[in-house]
Design an enzyme around this catalytic site. Sequence first.
Site, PDB file in Angstrom:
ATOM      1  N   CYS A  79     -40.946 -64.469  -8.679  1.00  0.00           N
ATOM      2  CA  CYS A  79     -40.708 -63.231  -9.531  1.00  0.00           C
ATOM      3  C   CYS A  79     -39.994 -63.359 -10.690  1.00  0.00           C
ATOM      4  O   CYS A  79     -39.052 -63.956 -10.789  1.00  0.00           O
ATOM      5  CB  CYS A  79     -39.953 -62.221  -8.693  1.00  0.00           C
ATOM      6  N   HIS A  80     -40.374 -62.596 -11.739  1.00  0.00           N
ATOM      7  CA  HIS A  80     -39.658 -62.512 -12.973  1.00  0.00           C
ATOM      8  C   HIS A  80     -38.313 -61.491 -12.790  1.00  0.00           C
ATOM      9  O   HIS A  80     -38.560 -60.353 -12.274  1.00  0.00           O
ATOM     10  CB  HIS A  80     -40.241 -62.046 -14.089  1.00  0.00           C
ATOM     11  N   ASP A 129     -32.061 -52.949  12.185  1.00  0.00           N
ATOM     12  CA  ASP A 129     -30.637 -53.592  12.757  1.00  0.00           C
ATOM     13  C   ASP A 129     -29.933 -52.613  13.448  1.00  0.00           C
ATOM     14  O   ASP A 129     -29.151 -52.795  14.315  1.00  0.00           O
ATOM     15  CB  ASP A 129     -29.751 -53.851  11.568  1.00  0.00           C
TER      16      ASP A 129
END
Lengths: 161, 161, 161, 161, 161, 161
Positions: A79-80, A129
């Site tokens: 990813c950039h 979570d």
Amino acid sequence: MTEQAGLSHYRADGAAHMVDVSAKDVTAREATAVGVLRTRPDVVARIASGDLPKGEAVATARIAGILGAKRTPDLVPLCHPLPITGVDVDVVPHDDVVQITATVRTRGRTGVEMEALTAVTIAGLTVYDMIKAVDRDAVLTDVHVVAKSGGKSGDWTKEDA
Amino acid sequence: MTEQAGLSHYRADGAAHMVDVSAKDVTAREATAVGVLRTRPDVVARIASGDLPKGEAVATARIAGILGAKRTPDLVPLCHPLPITGVDVDVVPHDDVVQITATVRTRGRTGVEMEALTAVTIAGLTVYDMIKAVDRDAVLTDVHVVAKSGGKSGDWTKEDA
Amino acid sequence: MTEQAGLSHYRADGAAHMVDVSAKDVTAREATAVGVLRTRPDVVARIASGDLPKGEAVATARIAGILGAKRTPDLVPLCHPLPITGVDVDVVPHDDVVQITATVRTRGRTGVEMEALTAVTIAGLTVYDMIKAVDRDAVLTDVHVVAKSGGKSGDWTKEDA
Amino acid sequence: MTEQAGLSHYRADGAAHMVDVSAKDVTAREATAVGVLRTRPDVVARIASGDLPKGEAVATARIAGILGAKRTPDLVPLCHPLPITGVDVDVVPHDDVVQITATVRTRGRTGVEMEALTAVTIAGLTVYDMIKAVDRDAVLTDVHVVAKSGGKSGDWTKEDA
Amino acid sequence: MTEQAGLSHYRADGAAHMVDVSAKDVTAREATAVGVLRTRPDVVARIASGDLPKGEAVATARIAGILGAKRTPDLVPLCHPLPITGVDVDVVPHDDVVQITATVRTRGRTGVEMEALTAVTIAGLTVYDMIKAVDRDAVLTDVHVVAKSGGKSGDWTKEDA
Amino acid sequence: MTEQAGLSHYRADGAAHMVDVSAKDVTAREATAVGVLRTRPDVVARIASGDLPKGEAVATARIAGILGAKRTPDLVPLCHPLPITGVDVDVVPHDDVVQITATVRTRGRTGVEMEALTAVTIAGLTVYDMIKAVDRDAVLTDVHVVAKSGGKSGDWTKEDA
């Protein structure tokens, strides 16, 4: 296989790379992704309206999602990095699910689908979570992009979205 | 609501906190999570056996997943930091899916379900990133824990896993 | 100057180092720090009970503080990494201030004062960020440790705390 | 409450978000923040001119502050990532205090007050860490913005600065 | 000594700072760095063509290098953050060495030599980590920039490169 | 190929993994690594004793190295996270080189060679960054481990170290 015809994250010799986007225009871009954390109605009830103040559980997931969007290029190797200009994350508990929606905006050379997807998954993991002690069978599911705009490929909305 | 009866990540007053596990024993713990990236058979063919060397695409997702496991406490706000002692991530393309499985081990005071889930989702997002240019309808789905061992609650395997 | 007599983060030759604590015992340790974000009563009113739902603003600062505690060794160069076993952050708006308190626990070879202080400051900066558009004169102030326990130096509580 | 009238980091429904700044102009922006680490004269003497070479202690805090400025969007949840173009951090010990000043510059769509404040607080915590073994009563205090320039709201300097 | 005549990362008073580049033009920039991990032929044979599938070991180092490039401003204190627009990392095992080359591109106000060097060193350390159990005498060596383009100083290629 | 006979970071099927060290003993471990930044005598003179105060340049590299050691498991994909208990980094300019030495200590289940090597390379890159404007031909070279102790394999010192 040329880059253009195939998976641009890999060169003709099969090596992974971060594709060069230097020549792309900077435009306003936006992407929206969604996902679902599926659990049990009694667990959702605790998050949403029961013993647990709704604001705090929902806010925790929302903040995790916003921070997650900013971390995307650190997490997804090809990813950039992008200067994100806005993020909205919605976390809506109802029935036996918590629905998560994230919209990310930028002015950059590539789209922000991955940032929106990362926001959704990190928000989803944060809910997971919270509830894993009371529901071992929870599932984070159906994470996908539903709309994007900006860039050369133009606007797009998932048909059955 | 007491912590014990409800969602332990929230105090009796509803505030999020990182629950105190100082008094828990350090034991060997392990968790396995799975997930599926659903796309099209022609896309999977490119990843697995077509134009694209299988090793590099699969390896990229695997490495992202392993690094993701180590980043879990940075991403999921109420997670405890844990000294991970081992991670295996499998990324298996077949038919129209890429199946992802992650097993994480530690010797610590809390379980590693979240680390295993984070490994699966980051690996899944990495595959999503690779293919999003050729399949806008890809979906990361059915992410869940299938087994855990260690800790006071003992061993557990999902019934229909 | 020997380490023992002075600032242990610096060697006898004046070089900064992370002091060797390998020989210290692992013990249960806890520290509490506090701080105050001073603004105007009308701004606090918006955070606490006015237009803005209290839970979300307070929760955002709390989550930032908890994540900040975990990031301490990444931010404070000479801090030892520690396996934090619990964090509580309280963010209480009243009158013209937002009072922040953080308690951090670990079982480790060094204390967790810096983790508690980092939690307080990051939570405080998060409140600052929220209100800076409406109060340019806000001040984060009086950040200090009020109690610590565990380790060779024993328990301590600030006299005027 | 609309965003404009209130705390823009929260939507009309009270949810935290990263406000969309896509439409804002990119301009040169600068902000300066200050703070004070209050301890005892004998401790300051050690840092500044006594046993301990001044350069190393001051440099450690300065470097921590500069790195902290770059980490701001990772720490403060609703902050926009910004391409920082310059940072100066000054750490000046005298009498019973260490005075910290940070100036941050960017060319971006939002201001850099939070980056300057983060630099000050991380530098301050780094000094705190150095001296906590010899002064348990140290206080990081009076952290605030003293000047900013650039952006639509124009230049501003704190009156009593 | 003025900044212009000397080491610009330090002010006239000797303090480290992140030099202000606000006034520099945004231009397309590129830099290439190289390095060598020197080990034994039998170790290289395992990586490249022996027991170990080449793709996975090479890919692991490559991905680590790409992620490392994005982390540069977090690691090198006085580096400016830059929006990287492309990264290629090549990891080529032959004879008794693994040769590493990284090219990084951006459109920004400063060059990307440090990003290219960081990619090379992190890729090199990743290979080191793989082989350290079988070769304690491995050396990461000859890491340097071989070419850069863009910016006011113009294009440059190392003479003996 | 079994793990024991080959590169343990890869399974028998060639997949990268973080090898399971749960069963290894926790012992005191230490490793020392070195490296050299080769430049020109006039550049070293500026760093060491000329226009530039020695303390600040050396301290910047040292602090970067110490922070780098703590970041190792985030950078090197298959490294285990370890609770570092001490780090010393020396940065010594003389003639046409800057010599860097890092010693890292832990009490853990794996060695700290990678942490020592990462400290050396990040300190070296930090020096590179300082001088790259005045010496494009600088080289970071000869980075290797010179000694380790602790663990099952026992103490070891490089013969020609």
